[in-house]
Design an enzyme around this catalytic site. Structure first.
Site, short mmCIF file in Angstrom:
data_model
loop_
_atom_site.label_atom_id
_atom_site.label_comp_id
_atom_site.label_asym_id
_atom_site.label_seq_id
_atom_site.Cartn_x
_atom_site.Cartn_y
_atom_site.Cartn_z
CB THR A 1 24.43 10.46 47.62
OG1 THR A 1 25.19 10.38 48.83
CG2 THR A 1 24.44 11.89 47.12
CG ASP A 2 22.28 5.48 45.78
OD1 ASP A 2 23.31 5.58 45.07
OD2 ASP A 2 21.13 5.44 45.28
CB ALA A 3 26.70 2.51 47.78
N GLY B 1 26.66 6.58 44.11
CA GLY B 1 27.25 7.91 43.93
C GLY B 1 26.27 8.98 43.49
CB VAL B 2 23.44 9.20 41.55
CG1 VAL B 2 24.57 9.25 40.53
CG2 VAL B 2 22.79 7.82 41.55
#
Lengths: 154, 154, 154, 154
Positions: A26-28, A30-31
């Site tokens: 995931t990344d910042a 949220g996905v």
């Protein structure tokens, strides 16, 4: 007679890969980070090769007599994927010419298989160590054939 | 009475995580890139939490009432890991004080469990959204207790 | 005489590495994923070797006469790092014995160098292709010496 | 009058991103893992946004009033990339309709700019937090305009 995945666990392993989304994926926002979805597709390809006995350590090294690197990839993102989601990647390889093949991937949520999350494709060309184009070796052609067996059932 | 992992699949899921090494995990030296082994340890932690019902999407977001970020990690690399290898990660969480816990990880090859590949540890502290230290919530303490149940069988 | 980084850009390149945090480095909690900080430390090590002329393609392959893999790493996380943050990694290598060295890393925000974000260490042992322990080669000892030159100025 | 990159460092930063290939980018075949090239393209996009003052921490979070996720990507791999290689990514964004834009990327080796290593494209659609399609906000349209200024010089 139809030979479905229940009757044919090898074929099922060659065509389907289940994968839980991990925090690292995931990344910042949220996905899952977009490029990681192609990585997951490649994992499905590795899983399929291993299912019929490929030695992945040798196959994905620079020590073999040939390699089949990705020369093209494309991907559509239809719905976001979240940490903990259980995905199912269905893959379908097809030989394109004596030297190359493509793999088509369909990613769904294991709990909602009718809803596509992403579709992707990678194209691979067979080359030697000095990057000369080579004909696909028998084991690759066999893998393609086996992965497609019964995909058009009567 | 001894309750081993055959009798207790939940406990087994909470303490053990099987993971195939993927091409993406490796680097140009032909083995798993060192920091990726810590990522695999964290996957085992996620797998353990999910086994007793944690919602990972919520837990590993910034939307919850608390977070338990890693504040320290250490790792020893004893033997290299290769693409296609099937690893087994055994994890053991322990509460350290009202606010923090550590997790110890032992990584072996699934086909050769007596031979250690790596050992690691992560330490986690519970904080609020504004980074104030918080007491570990009941569900975390319960997870630690359950993961340790029967680890000293009579 | 003191030879500081303004007077000595080579030494500065060997000891300092500036790095912007990228979206891929982050996770769904909105900060850098913990294991990625060790990856950034390794980038600083690569940057330092390249500054004095190491051929990284050869050095980080399995084709050379030796390798210096990471055998131990530890890291403390003191403050979170966010997408777009500009980090400064200061590294300090030290020989431990004829066969091994360690590197200590201090990570600060380029705009606030007094405030530590993370400290880490990697330990490396020199081995041959068959994993026999080797003495550190001259170029590695020279790199350690040069990276430490003037670190105790008068 | 022609305004080239020497005269216009802002424009240069918006259109070009230099990146050294790191060990973590590579895989056991000794070259950059295919999906990581798309990650490097995304870094060039982040670099371009930051050059005109975007706050990346806010922009690449789920806390803003809109997001512009990647909905499609494609990439061709023309030549392999190795650890230590210094790449130059040239990017060119174009608005497609009121809601979306695409970015085209050309990757060359900084020492041999005439030789293409990879070309890629990402397509982005502007959405709200509940995934409703939105018109591109002024700052995104401005970024696209500025990145294209003088691309057809007389």
């Amino acid at each position: 007679m139809r030979s479905d995945s229940v009757q044919n666990p090898l074929k099922n392993s060659m065509q389907n890969y289940a994968r839980t989304i991990r925090f690292k994926d995931t990344d910042a926002a949220g996905v899952v980070f977009f490029a990681n979805v192609l990585t997951i597709c490649h994992e499905a390809y590795e899983h399929s090769l291993q299912a019929i006995g490929f030695d992945l350590k040798l196959f994905f090294s620079n020590a073999g007599s040939y390699a089949v690197p990705v020369v093209h990839a494309h991907i559509n993102f239809l719905q976001p994927m979240f940490c903990g989601d259980r995905l199912l990647v269905n893959l379908n390889p097809q030989q394109l010419d004596p030297y190359s093949f493509e793999i088509n991937y369909r990613i769904t949520n294991e709990n909602s298989k009718s809803s596509l999350l992403s579709i992707a494709q990678t194209k691979h060309i067979c080359i030697s160590g000095d990057r000369t184009k080579l004909q696909l070796p028998p084991e690759i052609r066999q893998w393609i054939d086996m992965a497609n067996l019964n995909s058009d059932p009567i």
